[in-house]
Motif scaffolding. Structure first.
Motif, PDB file in Angstrom:
ATOM      1  N   VAL A 390      29.635  34.144 -18.939  1.00  0.00           N
ATOM      2  CA  VAL A 390      28.219  33.845 -19.132  1.00  0.00           C
ATOM      3  C   VAL A 390      27.620  32.978 -18.030  1.00  0.00           C
ATOM      4  CG1 VAL A 390      28.593  33.968 -21.612  1.00  0.00           C
ATOM      5  CG2 VAL A 390      28.533  31.727 -20.517  1.00  0.00           C
ATOM      6  N   GLY A 391      28.456  32.355 -17.187  1.00  0.00           N
ATOM      7  CA  GLY A 391      27.928  31.484 -16.151  1.00  0.00           C
ATOM      8  C   GLY A 391      27.318  32.268 -15.016  1.00  0.00           C
ATOM      9  N   GLY A 392      26.554  31.568 -14.202  1.00  0.00           N
ATOM     10  CA  GLY A 392      25.978  32.196 -13.030  1.00  0.00           C
ATOM     11  C   GLY A 392      27.000  32.274 -11.899  1.00  0.00           C
ATOM     12  N   ARG A 393      26.589  32.893 -10.810  1.00  0.00           N
ATOM     13  CA  ARG A 393      27.451  32.992  -9.626  1.00  0.00           C
ATOM     14  C   ARG A 393      26.632  32.649  -8.386  1.00  0.00           C
ATOM     15  NH1 ARG A 393      32.716  35.626 -10.250  1.00  0.00           N
ATOM     16  NH2 ARG A 393      33.032  35.628 -12.502  1.00  0.00           N
ATOM     17  N   LEU A 394      27.282  32.020  -7.446  1.00  0.00           N
ATOM     18  CA  LEU A 394      26.742  31.833  -6.110  1.00  0.00           C
ATOM     19  C   LEU A 394      27.603  32.700  -5.212  1.00  0.00           C
ATOM     20  CD1 LEU A 394      24.689  30.297  -4.370  1.00  0.00           C
ATOM     21  CD2 LEU A 394      26.439  28.557  -3.997  1.00  0.00           C
ATOM     22  N   LYS A 395      27.082  33.869  -4.833  1.00  0.00           N
ATOM     23  CA  LYS A 395      27.893  34.964  -4.310  1.00  0.00           C
ATOM     24  C   LYS A 395      28.922  35.298  -5.396  1.00  0.00           C
ATOM     25  CE  LYS A 395      27.137  34.030   0.576  1.00  0.00           C
ATOM     26  NZ  LYS A 395      27.753  33.768   1.885  1.00  0.00           N
ATOM     27  N   SER A 396      30.206  35.056  -5.158  1.00  0.00           N
ATOM     28  CA  SER A 396      31.177  35.318  -6.216  1.00  0.00           C
ATOM     29  C   SER A 396      31.714  34.026  -6.816  1.00  0.00           C
ATOM     30  CB  SER A 396      32.349  36.154  -5.681  1.00  0.00           C
ATOM     31  OG  SER A 396      33.037  35.430  -4.671  1.00  0.00           O
ATOM     32  N   ASP A 397      31.330  32.870  -6.258  1.00  0.00           N
ATOM     33  CA  ASP A 397      31.813  31.596  -6.783  1.00  0.00           C
ATOM     34  C   ASP A 397      31.159  31.288  -8.129  1.00  0.00           C
ATOM     35  OD1 ASP A 397      33.422  31.211  -4.603  1.00  0.00           O
ATOM     36  OD2 ASP A 397      32.020  29.904  -3.542  1.00  0.00           O
ATOM     37  N   TYR A 398      31.871  30.517  -8.942  1.00  0.00           N
ATOM     38  CA  TYR A 398      31.341  30.123 -10.233  1.00  0.00           C
ATOM     39  C   TYR A 398      30.214  29.112 -10.041  1.00  0.00           C
ATOM     40  CZ  TYR A 398      35.969  31.910 -11.534  1.00  0.00           C
ATOM     41  OH  TYR A 398      37.097  32.665 -11.665  1.00  0.00           O
ATOM     42  N   SER A 399      29.145  29.273 -10.797  1.00  0.00           N
ATOM     43  CA  SER A 399      28.034  28.326 -10.783  1.00  0.00           C
ATOM     44  C   SER A 399      27.837  27.833 -12.211  1.00  0.00           C
ATOM     45  CB  SER A 399      26.759  29.000 -10.250  1.00  0.00           C
ATOM     46  OG  SER A 399      25.688  28.089 -10.222  1.00  0.00           O
ATOM     47  N   TYR A 400      28.208  26.583 -12.444  1.00  0.00           N
ATOM     48  CA  TYR A 400      28.229  26.041 -13.806  1.00  0.00           C
ATOM     49  C   TYR A 400      26.910  25.324 -14.099  1.00  0.00           C
ATOM     50  CZ  TYR A 400      30.478  24.364 -18.062  1.00  0.00           C
ATOM     51  OH  TYR A 400      30.806  24.149 -19.375  1.00  0.00           O
ATOM     52  N   SER A 401      26.318  25.628 -15.255  1.00  0.00           N
ATOM     53  CA  SER A 401      25.078  24.983 -15.670  1.00  0.00           C
ATOM     54  C   SER A 401      25.245  24.440 -17.088  1.00  0.00           C
ATOM     55  CB  SER A 401      23.918  25.983 -15.647  1.00  0.00           C
ATOM     56  OG  SER A 401      24.079  26.941 -16.683  1.00  0.00           O
ATOM     57  N   PRO A 402      24.389  23.500 -17.507  1.00  0.00           N
ATOM     58  CA  PRO A 402      24.494  22.987 -18.878  1.00  0.00           C
ATOM     59  C   PRO A 402      24.394  24.065 -19.953  1.00  0.00           C
ATOM     60  CG  PRO A 402      23.138  21.526 -17.558  1.00  0.00           C
ATOM     61  CD  PRO A 402      23.427  22.731 -16.707  1.00  0.00           C
ATOM     62  N   ALA A 403      23.696  25.180 -19.669  1.00  0.00           N
ATOM     63  CA  ALA A 403      23.587  26.241 -20.671  1.00  0.00           C
ATOM     64  C   ALA A 403      24.952  26.823 -21.029  1.00  0.00           C
ATOM     65  CB  ALA A 403      22.657  27.348 -20.178  1.00  0.00           C
ATOM     66  N   VAL A 404      25.892  26.868 -20.063  1.00  0.00           N
ATOM     67  CA  VAL A 404      27.252  27.349 -20.355  1.00  0.00           C
ATOM     68  C   VAL A 404      27.901  26.441 -21.385  1.00  0.00           C
ATOM     69  CG1 VAL A 404      29.526  27.833 -19.365  1.00  0.00           C
ATOM     70  CG2 VAL A 404      27.469  28.319 -18.030  1.00  0.00           C
ATOM     71  N   TYR A 405      27.767  25.150 -21.192  1.00  0.00           N
ATOM     72  CA  TYR A 405      28.345  24.143 -22.097  1.00  0.00           C
ATOM     73  C   TYR A 405      27.604  24.119 -23.436  1.00  0.00           C
ATOM     74  CZ  TYR A 405      29.191  19.345 -23.825  1.00  0.00           C
ATOM     75  OH  TYR A 405      29.489  18.249 -24.591  1.00  0.00           O
ATOM     76  N   ASN A 406      26.283  24.129 -23.399  1.00  0.00           N
ATOM     77  CA  ASN A 406      25.502  23.979 -24.634  1.00  0.00           C
ATOM     78  C   ASN A 406      25.669  25.150 -25.585  1.00  0.00           C
ATOM     79  OD1 ASN A 406      24.492  21.522 -23.727  1.00  0.00           O
ATOM     80  ND2 ASN A 406      22.652  22.440 -22.833  1.00  0.00           N
ATOM     81  N   ASN A 407      25.969  26.334 -25.056  1.00  0.00           N
ATOM     82  CA  ASN A 407      26.121  27.518 -25.903  1.00  0.00           C
ATOM     83  C   ASN A 407      27.579  27.790 -26.281  1.00  0.00           C
ATOM     84  OD1 ASN A 407      23.419  28.769 -26.254  1.00  0.00           O
ATOM     85  ND2 ASN A 407      23.443  28.826 -24.017  1.00  0.00           N
ATOM     86  N   PHE A 408      28.503  26.991 -25.767  1.00  0.00           N
ATOM     87  CA  PHE A 408      29.923  27.262 -25.988  1.00  0.00           C
ATOM     88  C   PHE A 408      30.311  27.009 -27.444  1.00  0.00           C
ATOM     89  CE2 PHE A 408      34.398  25.602 -25.832  1.00  0.00           C
ATOM     90  CZ  PHE A 408      35.004  26.816 -25.546  1.00  0.00           C
ATOM     91  N   PRO A 409      30.992  27.972 -28.090  1.00  0.00           N
ATOM     92  CA  PRO A 409      31.445  27.780 -29.479  1.00  0.00           C
ATOM     93  C   PRO A 409      32.751  26.966 -29.512  1.00  0.00           C
ATOM     94  CG  PRO A 409      31.119  30.127 -28.935  1.00  0.00           C
ATOM     95  CD  PRO A 409      31.198  29.364 -27.645  1.00  0.00           C
ATOM     96  N   TRP A 410      32.679  25.722 -29.957  1.00  0.00           N
ATOM     97  CA  TRP A 410      33.849  24.857 -30.050  1.00  0.00           C
ATOM     98  C   TRP A 410      34.672  25.217 -31.287  1.00  0.00           C
ATOM     99  CZ3 TRP A 410      34.885  20.783 -26.530  1.00  0.00           C
ATOM    100  CH2 TRP A 410      33.922  20.640 -25.526  1.00  0.00           C
TER     101      TRP A 410
END
Length: 530
Positions: A390-410
């Motif tokens: 679900v995270g974004g990418r910068l080219k093929s690198d991982y781009s982590y945003s708070p939305a990845v964390y906020n939507n994560f099912p713990w």
């Protein structure tokens, strides 16, 4: 283009002659493909060929991000999507998706179903950003509401053509139609340059993973009870508040009293690759103290000058406060630090704990109040599978945003035993890192140099985190899922997210219509294509 089609026809005829021994002579050339030269976004595709005559639409539309469009392309996007500002953030390639859907619908409107052509399908090579991050909710929220079903998806891969000097780009391929099909596939790539692995799934969602059709919003708050994640501080200073190690030594040599105002400054690159930078942290400096530091005052004067030249009003306003960062989010206590960008070659994003005296730049995502439990779950394979989906990418690198964390099912509900097991395993990961004090996180998490002790520590952490999820499912009376592969993990997490959204406080509702999420009783099963 016409010559290329003739050449390909000749090559295929020669190949058929080699296979079957029957020569085919099309000389003189009479037949040719229908080729229309023009702006595909400004013409009616039915004028080229009526949609009811087709079975497939294939294309490789232009790859242009929203920030790189020229005036004509911006006008094209508005012509297709209207003036809604949300659609202005979509990549140029998305306009072909919308027109293809309209084209498919025109085939149905022309009663092509009666002629046996209700199965018109499309597939486009596209920028991978349309299936990652914020674009997913905007684009696919609209397309799903129009009745689109994704039939197959190639996840991110690196593509080049034979043109001289052509740069490699990172792409996806999405196959879709207005009708559903039984056999759906996701094509996974271990790395962007790998050969794909075909996985049969029950449903392909807009993130190109097996799972229900859910769209993750840019949720600004995490689950209740979880600490918040937000970006580090931003100086917007023209570079004058930030110092290299050499500049810091020179400044302290000239003005020893300046040392009390220098703090370690760390961004994603320093966190992962090492290296040292410093910042002038002057929020508690008095006027008399600054008056005694002429070298520091020189830097502050240059900050003011740089901000006054900014085209952004908020930055110009901060020219009157040149001793401060324009965005100061530095916490009073220790925090978990997640680099915003990290290489796709690593199995794990290198996450660390930092103390309050270390100033995090805006290239770090901070979890203030994060504990060993939060660190353990976030650095697990379970969370990494979610991030890659679900995270974004910068080219093929991982781009982590708070939305990845906020939507994560713990893993909830979580008992004390499961929490203690995760915390102990997380500490073991930190202990394994500490055995190699000279190594950077880049060294420690390089697939070729990752120490066996750290590999084993992560395996134990994964076991503890998976066990917590399985125990939570059992406690809730649900059937424990299979968690052997990333595909199974992501399918399970999407189902948990779908169940949790009715319980989570929502941000402002979006205006775009959305198709109701498809109900799936079991996680999508996977198998290799025969």
């Amino acid at each position: 283009a016409q010559v290329a089609m003739w050449l390909m026809d000749h090559q295929m005829n020669s190949r058929m002659h080699g296979e079957f021994g029957e020569p085919i002579n099309r000389i003189p050339l009479k037949k040719s493909a229908t080729i229309v030269h023009g702006n595909a976004l400004r013409m009616d595709w039915n004028d080229v060929v009526p949609a009811e005559r087709l079975s497939f639409i294939l294309g490789n539309p232009p790859f242009i991000g929203h920030q790189w469009r020229n005036a004509e392309q911006m006008a094209d996007m508005e012509c297709i999507w209207g003036s809604d500002g949300r659609f202005g953030r979509l990549d140029y390639v998305t306009a072909w998706y919308r027109l293809a859907v309209d084209y498919m619908k025109s085939a149905l409107d022309r009663h092509s179903r009666l002629r046996g052509n209700d199965g018109l399908r499309a597939a486009f090579v596209s920028t991978n950003s349309i299936c990652q991050g914020e674009q997913v909710g905007i684009l696919w929220g609209d397309l799903l509401a129009r009745g689109v079903h994704i039939h197959f998806g190639h996840r991110t891969f690196q593509w080049t053509n034979e043109a001289r000097g052509n740069a490699a780009v990172h792409c996806v391929i999405v196959g879709f139609g207005l009708h559903d099909i039984a056999e759906k596939w996701v094509f996974e790539y271990e790395t962007p340059k790998s050969e794909p692995l075909a996985i049969r799934v029950d449903n392909v969602n807009p993130y190109l993973v097996g799972g229900p059709d859910v769209l993750l919003p840019s949720r600004t708050k995490p689950q209740p009870g979880m600490p918040e994640m937000y970006k580090g501080s931003q100086p917007t200073d023209g570079g004058h508040l930030i110092l290299t190690d050499e500049e810091k030594q020179a400044l302290v040599g000239d003005e020893p009293a300046a040392e009390k105002y220098l703090r370690r400054y760390i961004g994603g690159d320093e966190l992962i690759n090492g290296g040292v930078r410093w910042c002038l942290w002057l929020k508690h400096a008095s006027p008399s103290e600054l008056a005694a530091l002429p070298k520091v005052r020189e830097r502050v004067a240059k900050v003011r000058e740089a901000r006054l030249k900014s085209p952004t009003k908020q930055v110009r306003d901060y020219a009157d406060m040149p001793t401060l960062f324009t965005q100061d989010r530095q916490p009073e206590g220790n925090y978990v630090a997640v680099p915003e960008v990290s290489s796709e070659n690593r199995r794990f994003i290198p996450i660390a704990f930092l103390d309050a005296t270390t100033v995090a730049s805006n290239k770090i995502q901070m979890i203030v109040g994060g504990t060993m439990y939060h660190f353990g779950v976030l650095t697990s394979t379970m969370h990494m599978a979610w991030m890659r989906a679900v995270g974004g990418r910068l080219k093929s690198d991982y781009s982590y945003s708070p939305a990845v964390y906020n939507n994560f099912p713990w893993p909830e509900p979580l008992d004390d035993k499961a929490r203690a097991a995760i915390e102990a395993a997380a500490q073991a990961v930190l202990d394994a890192r500490a055995q190699f004090p000279e190594a950077t996180l880049a060294d420690l998490y390089d697939p070729l140099t990752m120490p066996p002790a750290l590999v084993k520590a992560h395996a134990a952490l994964d076991k503890a985190v998976d066990a917590a999820y399985l125990a939570a499912e059992k406690a809730a009376g649900r059937k424990p899922p299979k968690l052997a592969t990333d595909a199974e993990r992501v399918a399970f997490l999407f189902e948990r997210y779908q169940a949790l959204t009715s319980l989570l406080p929502a941000d402002k509702p979006r205006k775009a219509k959305r198709r109701a999420a498809a109900a799936v009783d079991q996680p999508a099963t996977s198998k290799e294509m025969p």
